[in-house]
Design a protein around this motif. Structure first.
Motif, short mmCIF file in Angstrom:
data_model
loop_
_atom_site.label_atom_id
_atom_site.label_comp_id
_atom_site.label_asym_id
_atom_site.label_seq_id
_atom_site.Cartn_x
_atom_site.Cartn_y
_atom_site.Cartn_z
N SER A 229 -7.90 2.60 -0.86
CA SER A 229 -7.82 2.76 0.40
C SER A 229 -7.31 1.83 1.22
O SER A 229 -6.89 2.10 2.44
CB SER A 229 -9.47 2.93 0.72
N TYR A 230 -6.97 0.44 0.60
CA TYR A 230 -6.62 -0.77 1.47
C TYR A 230 -5.65 -1.65 0.68
O TYR A 230 -5.02 -2.48 1.28
CB TYR A 230 -7.72 -1.44 2.16
N VAL A 231 -5.55 -1.20 -0.65
CA VAL A 231 -4.44 -2.17 -1.34
C VAL A 231 -3.13 -1.11 -1.72
O VAL A 231 -3.17 -0.21 -2.52
CB VAL A 231 -5.09 -2.75 -2.66
N PRO A 232 -2.16 -1.39 -1.05
CA PRO A 232 -0.71 -0.53 -1.38
C PRO A 232 -0.51 -0.91 -3.02
O PRO A 232 -0.44 -2.13 -3.38
CB PRO A 232 0.02 -0.87 -0.22
N ASN A 233 -0.02 0.28 -3.48
CA ASN A 233 0.58 0.02 -4.88
C ASN A 233 1.75 -0.28 -4.95
O ASN A 233 2.52 -0.13 -3.90
CB ASN A 233 0.04 1.46 -5.84
N THR B 185 1.61 -2.27 5.48
CA THR B 185 1.19 -3.60 6.12
C THR B 185 -0.20 -3.56 6.83
O THR B 185 -0.17 -2.52 7.78
CB THR B 185 2.21 -4.20 6.72
N GLY B 186 -0.93 -4.32 6.63
CA GLY B 186 -2.36 -4.30 7.61
C GLY B 186 -3.18 -2.89 7.01
O GLY B 186 -2.81 -2.30 5.86
N PRO B 187 -4.25 -2.72 7.90
CA PRO B 187 -4.94 -1.49 7.47
C PRO B 187 -3.92 -0.11 7.36
O PRO B 187 -3.09 0.05 8.17
CB PRO B 187 -5.97 -1.50 8.63
N LYS C 259 -0.81 7.29 5.54
CA LYS C 259 -0.40 6.13 4.54
C LYS C 259 -1.41 6.14 3.34
O LYS C 259 -1.08 6.03 2.36
CB LYS C 259 -0.36 4.77 5.39
N ARG C 260 -2.82 6.29 3.73
CA ARG C 260 -3.78 6.29 2.54
C ARG C 260 -3.38 7.40 1.62
O ARG C 260 -3.59 7.20 0.44
CB ARG C 260 -5.24 6.26 3.00
N ALA C 261 -3.14 8.67 2.41
CA ALA C 261 -2.75 9.72 1.50
C ALA C 261 -1.57 9.48 0.69
O ALA C 261 -1.85 9.86 -0.60
CB ALA C 261 -2.45 10.78 2.52
N GLU C 262 -0.66 8.93 1.14
CA GLU C 262 0.69 8.59 0.32
C GLU C 262 0.26 7.48 -0.58
O GLU C 262 0.89 7.84 -1.93
CB GLU C 262 1.68 7.91 1.11
N ASN C 263 -0.54 6.79 -0.49
CA ASN C 263 -0.97 5.62 -1.41
C ASN C 263 -1.63 6.08 -2.53
O ASN C 263 -1.58 5.87 -3.72
CB ASN C 263 -1.69 4.56 -0.88
N HIS D 295 0.75 -11.42 -0.14
CA HIS D 295 0.06 -10.01 0.06
C HIS D 295 0.33 -9.23 -0.89
O HIS D 295 1.59 -9.20 -1.63
CB HIS D 295 0.27 -9.76 1.51
N PRO D 296 -0.30 -7.69 -1.04
CA PRO D 296 -1.55 -7.79 -0.15
C PRO D 296 -2.69 -8.45 -0.64
O PRO D 296 -2.75 -8.70 -1.78
CB PRO D 296 -1.86 -6.13 -0.21
N ILE D 297 -3.59 -8.96 0.35
CA ILE D 297 -4.78 -9.41 -0.08
C ILE D 297 -5.69 -8.19 -0.90
O ILE D 297 -5.96 -7.24 -0.34
CB ILE D 297 -5.83 -9.83 1.10
N ARG D 298 -5.98 -8.69 -2.06
CA ARG D 298 -6.89 -7.70 -2.95
C ARG D 298 -7.89 -8.28 -3.74
O ARG D 298 -7.44 -9.64 -4.20
CB ARG D 298 -5.73 -6.90 -3.51
#
Length: 535
Positions: free
Chosen positions: A178-182, A188-190, A195-199, A253-256
């Protein structure tokens, strides 16, 4: 006095338990850039006083006189097959997902060669030595964990990039889609809803490909390690002590979230004090009054593998610049052309060139190692990504303001020249990358110190199962509470059925009651009617 002796003996015992340990490094990835990072770890351990044996499939560029090196090179035919495939990749667009698909198919040679290594007589000699620890350079070679099972030693996995879906599985590091891009999603950012669906979609695809690789690795593992009562590959994965990753997420980044079993050693190949340059390169850079541009497409894609029309465009632009150019070009007998401002070299000490004060720009393929090195020394970039993680690296670089990205396959003289002049002429790129460099360097321990400390930590404790997340030993159903959700849903369904059943009987009783009431009323009404008629 007795107490002092006791303390001294304890200290000496701790030192003896780590110093001079016998460590085996298996770095079989057919990538010189990967090998540079892995060998930097090995070099740090040797300098800390350990006995390190390294098995590779190519001659490393980073070396130490005290490393015991075993090289088992690929055959000429395998090398030609690999070069041919890499040349095809240089002429097409490939992101991380398509690259993984190629590794399952056309690029399968990179996996099969790592499997053949384990049966080579030169490799088999390692079983004659008593080792205390094995470090596995990870590149689609999980089946090599069987070597640690035979040696009966703990394992550290050394990975050259930030944690990804495959690495997360080793130590049950949470993906947090939900907040860490693979590794296949640029964000970038929230992240927005789309984008969450894509991720999430990319995560599912990567997880599916990981399962396919797991099936392949298990098959290879079972073909190689046929001993009775031998640990399964899945059991070996659950016994990994630590994973070194080539990242520094605070700056990159990303912060995770990272579990304790993941240790960041990004930048381990870097030097605070660069080594002296070869004489010709040193003179060339010192004489670059207008500055110098370094051009390199890494170690996997050779410059001559690029399409001739692309090379011609690049040469035309670069030869017309006032800056001097160092161009990493492997085929020195067939260079793009002669120009007084261009120095061609088949191999260069990239880190030391980037550290030179006259190096003002890097033109690169956006490989992680090259970007990290340029960022560390504050050099802005023009990037032309080719495959794997490079398109995502390029997108992040542009978003962060460290340079400009171009499409290699559609490059033009005007576009290439404009990008170079933009980065060289606009101070914002240099300023941004220098700010990153300050953040990247600001750590409690250097990458080498971290690698040495945690390696010795594993040696002191004969493995580090206490660092493992409990999730490592949980099934998919347990990890995601699917059994609890199933029980909860079952209770709700049963409750709904019970309510329905009760309602059904209450309803029937109510209807019967109403029917009887109506019937009694009708009877009373009928009697009244009869009495009225009689009267």
């Amino acid at each position: 006095m007795i107490l002092v002796r006791f303390v001294v003996l304890c200290v000496l015992a701790v030192i003896a338990s780590t110093q001079g340990a016998n460590i085996l490094g298996i770095y079989s990835a057919l990538s010189p850039s990967h090998l540079i990072l892995h060998m930097s770890t090995a070099k740090a351990l040797v300098e800390a006083g350990h006995n390190v044996t390294v098995v590779t499939m190519m001659q490393p560029k980073v070396m130490h006189k005290d490393i015991h090196l075993i090289v088992v090179p690929v055959t000429e035919e395998q090398g030609r097959t690999l070069d041919k495939t890499m040349a095809l990749m240089a002429g097409s667009r490939n992101d991380i997902i398509s690259t993984m698909y190629l590794l399952l198919n056309e690029l399968d040679v990179m996996i099969r060669n790592q499997a053949y290594l384990l049966s080579d007589p030169r490799f088999l000699r390692i079983y004659q030595t008593k080792f205390d620890l094995m470090i596995l350079g990870s590149f689609f070679n999980d089946f090599q964990l069987g070597v640690a099972a035979k040696l009966k030693v703990p394992v550290i996995v050394d990975f050259m990039l930030r944690p990804n879906v495959m690495i997360d599985k080793f130590v049950a590091n949470p993906s947090e889609t939900s907040y860490v891009p693979n590794e296949s999603t640029f964000a970038t950012g929230p992240m927005s809803f789309l984008k969450r669906a894509e991720n999430l979609a990319n995560h599912l695809i990567l997880s599916y490909l990981t399962l396919r690789f797991d099936y392949k690795f298990n098959r290879i593992y079972n073909e190689i390690f046929t001993e009775r009562d031998f640990p399964t590959l899945n059991e070996m994965k659950k016994n990994i002590s630590l994973v070194f990753v080539g990242s520094h997420l605070i700056s990159e980044h990303p912060i995770r979230p990272l579990v304790p079993a993941i240790v960041e050693i990004g930048g381990i190949q870097l030097k605070d004090t660069p080594d002296p340059l070869p004489t010709d390169i040193d003179k060339f850079l010192d004489s670059s009054i207008q500055g110098a541009i370094f051009v390199s497409f890494g170690s996997n894609i050779k410059s001559h593998m690029l399409k001739p029309e692309i090379v011609k465009i690049m040469f035309t632009v670069l030869s017309g610049l006032k800056q001097n150019i160092i161009w990493k070009w492997e085929d020195l007998e067939n260079t793009p052309g002669n120009a007084s401002n261009i120095l061609y070299k088949d191999w260069v000490p990239q880190v030391d060139i980037l550290a030179h004060p006259n190096t003002k720009l890097l033109v690169t393929h956006a490989g992680k190692g090259s970007i990290t090195e340029a960022q560390f020394y504050g050099v802005p970039m023009v990037v032309l990504p080719i495959f794997g993680d490079q398109p995502l690296n390029a997108a992040i670089l542009v978003e962060s303001g460290y340079g400009v990205a171009l499409d290699l396959l559609t490059i033009t003289e005007g576009g290439f020249g404009k990008a170079i002049h933009e980065v060289l002429g606009n101070e914002k790129y240099g300023q941004a990358v220098r700010e990153f460099s300050a953040l990247y360097r600001d750590r409690p321990q250097s990458p080498r110190q971290s690698a040495v400390f945690w390696t010795e930590y594993v040696l002191r404790h004969h493995g580090a199962p206490h660092l493992q997340s409990p999730a490592v030993h949980m099934s998919f159903i347990e990890l995601h509470n699917l059994d609890i959700y199933a029980l909860f849903v079952t209770i709700l369904v049963l409750l709904a059925l019970l309510i329905r059943l009760v309602w059904k009987y209450v309803g029937i009783w109510y209807l019967i009651k109403k029917y009887l009431e109506l019937r009694n009323r009708f009877k009373k009404f009928s009697l009244c009617s009869i009495n009225i008629v009689k009267r």
